[in-house]
Design a protein around this motif. Structure first.
Motif, short mmCIF file in Angstrom:
data_model
loop_
_atom_site.label_atom_id
_atom_site.label_comp_id
_atom_site.label_asym_id
_atom_site.label_seq_id
_atom_site.Cartn_x
_atom_site.Cartn_y
_atom_site.Cartn_z
N ARG A 29 -12.29 26.68 -7.05
CA ARG A 29 -12.67 27.88 -7.81
C ARG A 29 -11.55 28.34 -8.72
O ARG A 29 -10.38 28.16 -8.43
CB ARG A 29 -12.98 29.03 -6.86
CG ARG A 29 -14.20 28.84 -6.02
CD ARG A 29 -14.48 30.07 -5.24
NE ARG A 29 -15.16 31.04 -6.11
CZ ARG A 29 -16.03 31.91 -5.68
NH1 ARG A 29 -16.30 31.99 -4.41
NH2 ARG A 29 -16.60 32.74 -6.50
N ASP A 30 -11.98 28.98 -9.78
CA ASP A 30 -11.11 29.76 -10.65
C ASP A 30 -11.90 31.02 -10.96
O ASP A 30 -12.77 31.00 -11.83
CB ASP A 30 -10.77 28.97 -11.92
CG ASP A 30 -9.87 29.76 -12.86
OD1 ASP A 30 -9.20 30.71 -12.41
OD2 ASP A 30 -9.84 29.43 -14.06
N GLY A 31 -11.65 32.07 -10.20
CA GLY A 31 -12.44 33.29 -10.35
C GLY A 31 -13.89 33.03 -9.98
O GLY A 31 -14.19 32.59 -8.87
N ARG A 33 -15.77 30.81 -11.54
CA ARG A 33 -16.15 29.46 -11.98
C ARG A 33 -15.80 28.42 -10.92
O ARG A 33 -14.81 28.58 -10.20
CB ARG A 33 -15.44 29.11 -13.29
CG ARG A 33 -15.76 30.05 -14.43
CD ARG A 33 -15.04 29.68 -15.71
NE ARG A 33 -13.62 29.43 -15.48
CZ ARG A 33 -12.88 28.60 -16.21
NH1 ARG A 33 -13.42 27.95 -17.23
NH2 ARG A 33 -11.60 28.43 -15.95
N THR A 108 -7.97 25.95 -4.56
CA THR A 108 -7.55 26.15 -5.95
C THR A 108 -6.74 24.93 -6.36
O THR A 108 -6.17 24.23 -5.53
CB THR A 108 -6.69 27.43 -6.11
OG1 THR A 108 -5.55 27.33 -5.26
CG2 THR A 108 -7.48 28.68 -5.78
N THR A 110 -3.64 22.85 -8.20
CA THR A 110 -2.20 23.02 -8.46
C THR A 110 -1.78 22.27 -9.72
O THR A 110 -0.61 22.26 -10.06
CB THR A 110 -1.36 22.52 -7.27
OG1 THR A 110 -1.60 21.14 -7.07
CG2 THR A 110 -1.69 23.31 -6.01
N TRP A 125 -15.76 23.23 -15.70
CA TRP A 125 -15.91 24.51 -14.99
C TRP A 125 -17.27 25.12 -15.31
O TRP A 125 -17.68 25.14 -16.47
CB TRP A 125 -14.81 25.47 -15.41
CG TRP A 125 -13.45 25.05 -14.98
CD1 TRP A 125 -12.51 24.39 -15.73
CD2 TRP A 125 -12.86 25.25 -13.69
NE1 TRP A 125 -11.39 24.17 -14.99
CE2 TRP A 125 -11.56 24.68 -13.73
CE3 TRP A 125 -13.28 25.84 -12.51
CZ2 TRP A 125 -10.70 24.71 -12.64
CZ3 TRP A 125 -12.44 25.87 -11.42
CH2 TRP A 125 -11.16 25.31 -11.50
#
Length: 147
Positions: A29-31, A33, A108, A110, A125
């Motif tokens: 995830r990214d927020g 998305r 998440t 890296t 995404w």
């Protein structure tokens, strides 16, 4: 896509018969998305993951699979859920049948993802609403709803 020596040894005894295989799935995830990957074997969009090797800790298998398939590391945050059933039963083009039971982990990145172009053709995404409009692997919508 390469078959692990363990699976190859089982196949030598059981042929194409159904195997129950433990697996791991990365819910990256990214927020709001999610990172989805288009898989070479089906052309469908799904999550990154794969089989756990004998003696391998599931979280280590997840880190290995993500690195192999999209060339980057992850930070594992926790378990989303455990999934199985018909949605995770696959028949590969060579006739091998597999029923996966997968533990999905929230993660998440890296680093920047780079598809291996062997198992994964592309990554992108998507919001949950965008994802459900894609040609998704059958279990993905259920995992994203839980994430």
């Amino acid at each position: 896509m390469p078959v692990s020596p363990y699976i190859a040894s089982l196949r030598a005894h059981v042929g194409h018969a159904l195997l129950l295989i433990p697996a791991v799935t990365a819910v990256i995830r990214d927020g709001e998305r999610f990172l989805l990957a288009r898989h070479a074997d089906s052309g469908q969009w799904g999550l990154v993951g794969g089989s756990i090797e004998p003696g391998e800790h599931p979280a280590d298998a997840l880190v290995r699979e993500v690195h192999e398939e999209i060339g980057t590391g992850i930070r594992v945050l926790g378990i989303v859920g455990v999934y199985g059933g018909e949605e995770l039963t696959v028949e590969y083009p060579n006739g091998d049948r597999v029923a996966y039971v997968t533990t999905a982990y929230s993660c998440t990145l890296t680093g920047a993802p780079r598809p291996d172009l062997d198992e994964i053709l592309e990554v992108a995404w998507f919001s949950r609403d965008e994802a459900v409009a894609l040609d998704l692997q059958p279990y993905v919508e259920r995992v994203l709803a839980d994430a």
